[in-house]
Scaffold this motif. Sequence first.
Motif, mmCIF file in Angstrom:
data_model
loop_
_atom_site.group_PDB
_atom_site.id
_atom_site.type_symbol
_atom_site.label_atom_id
_atom_site.label_comp_id
_atom_site.label_asym_id
_atom_site.label_seq_id
_atom_site.Cartn_x
_atom_site.Cartn_y
_atom_site.Cartn_z
ATOM 1 N N VAL A 127 0.838 -1.203 0.000
ATOM 2 C CA VAL A 127 0.000 0.000 0.000
ATOM 3 C C VAL A 127 0.873 1.253 0.000
ATOM 4 O O VAL A 127 0.645 2.201 -0.760
ATOM 5 C CB VAL A 127 -0.937 -0.002 1.223
ATOM 6 N N SER A 128 1.886 1.253 0.860
ATOM 7 C CA SER A 128 2.768 2.414 0.966
ATOM 8 C C SER A 128 3.498 2.690 -0.337
ATOM 9 O O SER A 128 3.563 3.830 -0.815
ATOM 10 C CB SER A 128 3.775 2.196 2.098
ATOM 11 N N ASN A 129 4.026 1.651 -0.951
ATOM 12 C CA ASN A 129 4.762 1.828 -2.212
ATOM 13 C C ASN A 129 3.843 2.215 -3.364
ATOM 14 O O ASN A 129 4.259 2.936 -4.286
ATOM 15 C CB ASN A 129 5.523 0.546 -2.554
ATOM 16 N N ALA A 130 2.592 1.760 -3.318
ATOM 17 C CA ALA A 130 1.648 2.126 -4.369
ATOM 18 C C ALA A 130 1.379 3.629 -4.371
ATOM 19 O O ALA A 130 1.049 4.211 -5.409
ATOM 20 C CB ALA A 130 0.338 1.367 -4.206
ATOM 21 N N ALA A 131 1.521 4.257 -3.189
ATOM 22 C CA ALA A 131 1.252 5.689 -3.076
ATOM 23 C C ALA A 131 2.477 6.552 -3.370
ATOM 24 O O ALA A 131 2.376 7.779 -3.301
ATOM 25 C CB ALA A 131 0.719 6.007 -1.680
ATOM 26 N N ASN A 132 3.611 5.938 -3.699
ATOM 27 C CA ASN A 132 4.797 6.729 -4.049
ATOM 28 C C ASN A 132 4.497 7.642 -5.228
ATOM 29 O O ASN A 132 3.887 7.213 -6.220
ATOM 30 C CB ASN A 132 5.968 5.801 -4.401
ATOM 31 N N ARG B 71 1.097 7.902 -7.210
ATOM 32 C CA ARG B 71 0.625 7.030 -8.294
ATOM 33 C C ARG B 71 -0.760 6.469 -8.007
ATOM 34 O O ARG B 71 -1.599 6.350 -8.913
ATOM 35 C CB ARG B 71 1.626 5.891 -8.518
ATOM 36 N N LEU B 72 -1.009 6.111 -6.757
ATOM 37 C CA LEU B 72 -2.306 5.548 -6.397
ATOM 38 C C LEU B 72 -3.435 6.526 -6.711
ATOM 39 O O LEU B 72 -4.503 6.131 -7.213
ATOM 40 C CB LEU B 72 -2.325 5.197 -4.906
ATOM 41 N N TRP B 73 -3.196 7.808 -6.475
ATOM 42 C CA TRP B 73 -4.245 8.807 -6.684
ATOM 43 C C TRP B 73 -4.376 9.186 -8.155
ATOM 44 O O TRP B 73 -5.485 9.544 -8.594
ATOM 45 C CB TRP B 73 -3.978 10.016 -5.796
ATOM 46 N N VAL B 74 -3.307 9.088 -8.894
ATOM 47 C CA VAL B 74 -3.405 9.310 -10.340
ATOM 48 C C VAL B 74 -4.250 8.201 -10.972
ATOM 49 O O VAL B 74 -5.124 8.465 -11.818
ATOM 50 C CB VAL B 74 -2.005 9.374 -10.974
ATOM 51 N N VAL B 75 -4.007 6.964 -10.561
ATOM 52 C CA VAL B 75 -4.797 5.837 -11.085
ATOM 53 C C VAL B 75 -6.254 5.967 -10.645
ATOM 54 O O VAL B 75 -7.182 5.737 -11.435
ATOM 55 C CB VAL B 75 -4.195 4.504 -10.603
ATOM 56 N N ALA C 84 -7.302 6.357 1.986
ATOM 57 C CA ALA C 84 -6.346 7.313 2.537
ATOM 58 C C ALA C 84 -5.855 6.878 3.917
ATOM 59 O O ALA C 84 -4.668 7.008 4.239
ATOM 60 C CB ALA C 84 -6.990 8.694 2.621
ATOM 61 N N THR C 85 -6.764 6.343 4.718
ATOM 62 C CA THR C 85 -6.383 5.865 6.055
ATOM 63 C C THR C 85 -5.396 4.707 5.956
ATOM 64 O O THR C 85 -4.441 4.614 6.742
ATOM 65 C CB THR C 85 -7.634 5.430 6.831
ATOM 66 N N ALA C 86 -5.612 3.818 4.995
ATOM 67 C CA ALA C 86 -4.697 2.691 4.805
ATOM 68 C C ALA C 86 -3.297 3.193 4.436
ATOM 69 O O ALA C 86 -2.285 2.684 4.943
ATOM 70 C CB ALA C 86 -5.231 1.755 3.722
ATOM 71 N N VAL C 87 -3.233 4.206 3.568
ATOM 72 C CA VAL C 87 -1.931 4.768 3.195
ATOM 73 C C VAL C 87 -1.259 5.387 4.414
ATOM 74 O O VAL C 87 -0.074 5.164 4.673
ATOM 75 C CB VAL C 87 -2.092 5.810 2.071
ATOM 76 N N GLY C 88 -2.015 6.183 5.166
ATOM 77 C CA GLY C 88 -1.432 6.810 6.348
ATOM 78 C C GLY C 88 -0.954 5.797 7.365
ATOM 79 O O GLY C 88 0.156 5.908 7.899
ATOM 80 N N TRP C 89 -1.772 4.774 7.605
ATOM 81 C CA TRP C 89 -1.389 3.751 8.578
ATOM 82 C C TRP C 89 -0.132 3.013 8.127
ATOM 83 O O TRP C 89 0.719 2.662 8.949
ATOM 84 C CB TRP C 89 -2.533 2.769 8.782
ATOM 85 N N SER C 90 0.009 2.803 6.839
ATOM 86 C CA SER C 90 1.155 2.041 6.336
ATOM 87 C C SER C 90 2.479 2.743 6.592
ATOM 88 O O SER C 90 3.526 2.103 6.648
ATOM 89 C CB SER C 90 1.000 1.787 4.828
ATOM 90 N N ARG C 91 2.470 4.053 6.761
ATOM 91 C CA ARG C 91 3.713 4.789 6.921
ATOM 92 C C ARG C 91 4.321 4.625 8.311
ATOM 93 O O ARG C 91 5.516 4.820 8.491
ATOM 94 C CB ARG C 91 3.485 6.278 6.632
ATOM 95 N N GLY C 92 3.490 4.250 9.291
ATOM 96 C CA GLY C 92 4.019 4.024 10.638
ATOM 97 C C GLY C 92 4.755 2.706 10.775
ATOM 98 O O GLY C 92 5.958 2.673 11.084
#
Length: 208
Positions: free
Chosen positions: A59-64, A67-71, A163-171
């Motif tokens: 999940v974290s890498n997908a948001a680099n 990209r996740l939001w562009v898709v 968005a919550t999943a992305v934020g949680w993944s960063r911890g």
Amino acid sequence: MSRPAPRPGLRSGRRRRHAAPASDVGHRALAELAALDLAVHDTVAGTPTPTLDQALGRVSNAANYSRLWVVTAAVLSLLGRRGRRAAVVGLAAVGATSATANLVVKPLLRRGRPVRVEAERGHRVKMPTSGSFPSGHTASAFAFSSAAGAELPVLALPLRLAATAVGWSRGPSGVHVPGDVVAGALLWASIGSRTHRLAARRRAAREG
């Protein structure tokens, strides 16, 4: 016989205690909050969660680079006029967020990244070289979900969950302490909401 007058600065044999300056109290409070922040990070980092690490790492890498939001915007654009509008406003919010978070706030505050022992986790998330505060991934995630969700309310909840999943993944990935993530979510969600309101006002002005 009259009693001697009390000495200046004394009352009942005790020295007066002067209140600490407000700036000192503020500095101590910030230091204590930072210590709690790091303690929570260390607790999470010290808890083995290999299955979650792999999923959250993806999940974290997908948001680099958003990209996740562009898709996601590309998918929304297939849903008709309102979907295209949500995609445009969401990406505009991401652009504003990236500019403020990465070009202004991070260089200004220069908060260091937490120390991470790579061998202890299986997340395979690369440690960024930029400042830690705020979490840029989280900021962009909540900016997009707030802006696009306001334009397309039927998808507001799924977007916020993503968005919550992305934020949680960063911890658990070890690249942020919890305070970085919370600040990214709260402060930049407001940018998403403001972007939506600005776009709505401009549409109203054109149509009126």
